[in-house]
Design an enzyme around this catalytic site. Structure first.
Site, PDB file in Angstrom:
ATOM      1  N   GLU A 170      31.993  28.037  26.826  1.00  0.00           N
ATOM      2  CA  GLU A 170      31.246  29.378  26.150  1.00  0.00           C
ATOM      3  C   GLU A 170      30.200  29.636  27.272  1.00  0.00           C
ATOM      4  OE1 GLU A 170      30.154  28.500  22.222  1.00  0.00           O
ATOM      5  OE2 GLU A 170      31.991  28.649  21.300  1.00  0.00           O
ATOM      6  N   TRP A 178      37.962  26.084  16.147  1.00  0.00           N
ATOM      7  CA  TRP A 178      39.029  25.150  16.725  1.00  0.00           C
ATOM      8  C   TRP A 178      38.794  23.952  16.969  1.00  0.00           C
ATOM      9  CZ3 TRP A 178      39.537  23.975  22.594  1.00  0.00           C
ATOM     10  CH2 TRP A 178      38.442  23.506  22.931  1.00  0.00           C
ATOM     11  N   ASP A 179      37.751  23.210  16.569  1.00  0.00           N
ATOM     12  CA  ASP A 179      37.447  21.880  16.563  1.00  0.00           C
ATOM     13  C   ASP A 179      38.367  21.298  15.702  1.00  0.00           C
ATOM     14  OD1 ASP A 179      35.073  23.342  17.286  1.00  0.00           O
ATOM     15  OD2 ASP A 179      33.719  21.740  16.697  1.00  0.00           O
ATOM     16  N   LYS A 227      29.897  24.704  29.893  1.00  0.00           N
ATOM     17  CA  LYS A 227      29.154  24.072  28.778  1.00  0.00           C
ATOM     18  C   LYS A 227      29.919  22.924  28.275  1.00  0.00           C
ATOM     19  CE  LYS A 227      27.743  25.494  23.906  1.00  0.00           C
ATOM     20  NZ  LYS A 227      28.308  26.417  22.898  1.00  0.00           N
ATOM     21  N   GLN A 228      31.412  23.198  28.806  1.00  0.00           N
ATOM     22  CA  GLN A 228      32.364  21.944  28.125  1.00  0.00           C
ATOM     23  C   GLN A 228      33.646  21.885  28.804  1.00  0.00           C
ATOM     24  OE1 GLN A 228      32.038  24.881  24.716  1.00  0.00           O
ATOM     25  NE2 GLN A 228      33.596  23.690  23.934  1.00  0.00           N
TER      26      GLN A 228
HETATM   27  C1  BGC Z   1      31.325  24.838  21.212  1.00  0.00           C
HETATM   28  C2  BGC Z   1      32.442  25.157  20.681  1.00  0.00           C
HETATM   29  C3  BGC Z   1      32.480  24.527  19.181  1.00  0.00           C
HETATM   30  C4  BGC Z   1      31.364  24.901  18.259  1.00  0.00           C
HETATM   31  C5  BGC Z   1      31.521  24.045  17.020  1.00  0.00           C
HETATM   32  C6  BGC Z   1      30.127  25.197  20.166  1.00  0.00           C
HETATM   33  O1  BGC Z   1      29.041  24.391  20.793  1.00  0.00           O
HETATM   34  O2  BGC Z   1      30.914  25.414  22.457  1.00  0.00           O
HETATM   35  O3  BGC Z   1      33.424  24.928  21.496  1.00  0.00           O
HETATM   36  O4  BGC Z   1      33.712  25.027  18.465  1.00  0.00           O
HETATM   37  O5  BGC Z   1      30.456  24.351  18.919  1.00  0.00           O
HETATM   38  O6  BGC Z   1      31.607  22.810  17.225  1.00  0.00           O
END
Ligand code: BGC
Length: 766
Positions: free
Chosen positions: A495, A365-366, A607-608
């Site tokens: 996550e 999704w990035d 985490k984010q």
């Molecule tokens: C993040 C995801 C992301 C992935 C790839 C993970 O660490 O939690 O949101 O899509 O990294 O960048």
């Protein structure tokens, strides 16, 4: 000032000296790419001194090998196969020998060793003087670039200027087929789930006939992909003794003091094909291309490349007056973003671009949520190609939805190259069903910014319908919640929280996804638009679906805690214990490497950005007080263990008026890879964060939001800067925005007058 930031130019990253550590560290930063293939900034002689490299790989976008995912315990619907991008033959390898002694940084002495990445030109230059143990010296300059005009092409030129007469200088160029792969650090064992360790080469190769060039056909061990790789060289000194042995060409000359000998080298990585019967035709194309560019000559091909880069910067540069380090750092981000994007409608942008093997070259999704805004507003053509890739994998997404027992619509894979789900860990993979709405949101933003109704009435419409259908079928009306529409057992962007009911982000985006589908289906119905009608027929659209989508969108459940007046990340979030941050030692971050997932999932810890990201995306739907309260709450429990986090907090800090904080987050974001802030730049740059950097300027400090097809700005300038200026493309216009302490200026550089909104006030820019 960071040691890499050149004092003399705001366009150059410069490395001085021969420190092993620095050279390894910069290998990712100095990677060059054009979206079709990329090559890391490794030294030409890496095979002799592997300690100076982490991984010298060259990667072709979407050229991957596959193997079954082995589960200790299997369950129905688990992702079946790994898809792992694989290093292809190394075309950078050059060997220089002087009176029988071969150059490397551990032989004789090397002085004035410099490497410069010129961001404006997209050229990597290395210069040094080497004195061998017999006291014979040469000055060496090597240039390397990856062409945009010829997407298959890696170009190198080496100039050798001897200090003495009468030595024997030998130059060797090899197309290395990686028989000895695995000696650099990146290919050693690791338990980090963000890496996939390939210790062996993963393709079979055959040498092909060519009159003048080296040509090789390669095919991964377990996929039906094929690639032709070729190389050719031209030495300036026609009298040199020449020898060819398979993939290796050698020239020997007697040195004349101060007389430069140069070697031009062309390496072509052809386009991927799946039908082996095309092999002859494809190899002919690579062969022809090599002849053509060799004939055209280095200077001319380079000139074209520089022109291309000039055009890129004219629409994409951001200028900051008041901080030179940041200026270069910012350009570094834009440079890498630009070079990461697949441009053929069949490939996309991996989480690391083509700068490293981290995350296996997968698309996430990035792309839609972090990288696409940059392309939508600076190079909409590339944005469209990236979205067309999603369209190309819609059949696999439909199949995946069926596999998940959803009999309507499509579910895009969480991480993939070929469209099939490749995430072996479903709680942080398939459960992230927000990927559908992320893609739909990107389609909608692209359509609003470009008015590209052709795309909208074709690929766009189909994506919007199929993603909306998925949510409407996946969710249900929960009687215990007064009949609200709920989406259960999902994982949101964060996550560190998995498999929950009603993730706020997912529900809010799904609601918008349903509304986008309604908007575009209504257009297709209303306008009796032929393309639109054809799509509706193709997907067997029924009018009753509109009502179903409307109802689901209207009744979408958005969790909220009345008592605390806080938006809830999901139904259960506030019932969990807050993570004990005070007793978590620094070295235990990122938590994912030090705690069992269940330990993490059982706590309030992020985490984010998750809820904050949702509010950033739809910021006009929330009051300032609400945003501020939620921001403060979630910021305190966020680790930023994901590189996708800081930029969002920075932008929301601007939104809620905390410019100091916005600035601090921005500085971390902009310099993340240069300073190796996440500690894993070796595996590749953090491309989403780079997109986040662009967004931080334009959405954050520029305050850009789009509402009903109109651009709204609320610009703010951090006190550390004197001026900020950026350019965007919007509906065929080029608009320059300049923010100064005394106010903002909008200049229309191209196109028809444009109505915009500045702090709530209408303005016509002409
Ligand atoms: C993040 C995801 C992301 C992935 C790839 C993970 O660490 O939690 O949101 O899509 O990294 O960048």
């Amino acid at each position: 000032m960071h040691p890499l930031i050149s004092k003399d130019s705001k366009w150059v990253l410069q490395e001085d000296g021969t420190s092993k550590e620095t050279i390894v560290q910069n290998e990712t930063l100095f990677a060059l790419s054009n979206g079709h293939f990329g090559t890391r900034g490794s030294l030409e002689e890496t095979s002799r001194t592997p300690d100076y490299s982490y991984s010298e790989s060259t990667l072709v976008n979407a050229f991957y090998d596959s193997e079954p995912i082995e589960y200790g315990e299997w369950a129905y619907g688990y992702a079946k196969n790994h898809q792992t991008i694989i290093p292809v033959p190394n075309g950078k390898k050059l060997t220089l020998t002087l009176d029988g002694e071969t150059f490397d940084l551990e032989t004789g002495s090397t002085t004035d060793h410099k490497r410069m990445l010129d961001l404006e030109k997209a050229v990597l230059t290395r210069t040094f003087t080497w004195t061998n143990t017999q006291d014979k010296s040469v000055d060496v300059k090597i240039e390397r670039f990856v062409s945009y005009d010829y997407p298959e092409l890696l170009v190198q030129k080496v100039w050798v200027t001897p200090h003495e007469d009468g030595s024997e200088l030998e130059l060797t160029a090899e197309l290395d087929d990686l028989k000895e792969m695995g000696q650099t650090k990146g290919h050693q064992d690791s338990h980090d789930p963000r890496k996939k360790v390939l210790k062996e080469r993963r393709f079979d190769s055959t040498d092909l006939e060519s009159e003048e060039h080296t040509l090789m056909h390669i095919t991964p061990h377990s996929t039906d992909l094929n690639l032709i790789v070729g190389a050719t060289n031209a030495l300036s000194d026609a009298s040199a003794a020449y020898h060819r042995d398979g993939n290796t060409e050698t020239w020997k000359v007697e040195t004349r003091k101060s007389q430069t000998v140069s070697l031009e080298r062309w390496v072509a990585y052809g386009f991927i094909f799946t039908d082996e019967s095309e092999k002859e035709e494809q190899s002919r194309q690579v062969d022809d291309l090599l002849s053509k560019v060799k004939e055209e000559g280095y200077d001319s091909v380079k000139e074209k490349h520089l022109d291309y880069m000039k055009t890129f910067w004219s629409t994409s540069d951001i200028q900051i007056d008041g901080d030179d380090t940041l200026q270069t750092g910012l350009r570094f981000n834009l440079f890498h973003l630009h070079q990461a994007a697949g441009r053929d409608g069949l490939t996309n942008m991996s989480a690391k671009g083509l700068t490293g093997e981290g995350y296996e070259g997968h698309y996430f999704w990035d792309t839609e949520m972090y990288m696409l805004p940059f392309f939508i507003y600076t190079q909409p053509e590339i944005a469209k190609q990236l979205l067309r890739y999603r369209y190309s994998i819609l059949p696999q997404a439909r199949e995946r939805a069926r596999e998940m027992a959803i009999d309507n619509g499509a579910l895009f894979a969480w991480r993939t190259i070929n469209g099939e789900e490749a995430s072996p860990y479903y709680p942080a993979g398939t459960a992230q069903i927000h990927i559908n709405a992320d893609i739909a949101h990107a389609v909608h933003t692209y359509l609003q910014a470009t008015d590209d109704t052709e795309f909208g009435m074709n690929e766009g419409l189909e994506i919007l319908i199929e993603t909306a259908r998925f949510y409407e079928t996946y969710g249900h009306y929960d009687e215990l919640r007064d009949g609200a529409f709920v989406l259960n057992e999902v994982t949101g962007p964060d996550e560190y929280t998995a498999i929950v009911n009603n993730n706020f982000y997912t529900n809010l985006l799904a609601k918008h996804n349903l509304n986008y589908a309604i908007e575009w289906v209504e257009k297709a119905l209303d306008e009796k638009n032929e393309d639109g009608q054809a799509v509706l027929e193709k997907v067997a659209f029924e009018k009753a679906e509109l009502d179903a989508w409307k109802k689901a969108a209207d009744k979408m459940f958005l969790p909220y805690d009345e008592k605390q007046q806080l938006t809830m990340q999901d139904d259960s979030f506030f019932h969990k214990k807050v993570w004990d941050f005070d007793n978590t030692p620094e070295e235990n971050y990122p938590l994912l490497l030090n705690y069992h997932p269940l330990t993490i999932y059982g706590h309030q810890v992020n985490k984010q950005a998750d809820t904050v990201l949702a509010q950033f995306l739809f910021s006009t739907e929330f009051s300032q007080e609400q945003k501020e309260r939620d921001y403060n709450y979630y910021e305190a429990i966020t680790t930023h263990d994901s590189s996708l986090s800081r930029s969002v907090f920075g932008m929301m800090a601007s939104d809620i008026g905390d410019l100091e904080k916005a600035y601090d987050y921005f500085m971390d974001t902009a310099l993340m890879d240069i300073t190796n802030m996440q500690g894993n730049t070796n595996d590749g740059v953090h491309t989403a964060n780079m997109g986040g950097t662009w967004m931080s300027i334009v959405y954050g400090f520029g305050g850009l939001r789009m509402a009903n097809g109109t651009l709204h700005f609320s610009p703010k300038l951090p006190k550390q800067w004197n001026k900020l200026s950026f350019t965007i493309q919007f509906k065929g216009r080029t608009l320059q925005v300049t923010i100064k302490p005394e106010g903002s200026e909008y200049t229309l550089l191209e196109g028809e007058p444009l109505e915009i909104n500045h702090f709530g006030e209408k303005k016509v820019i002409q």
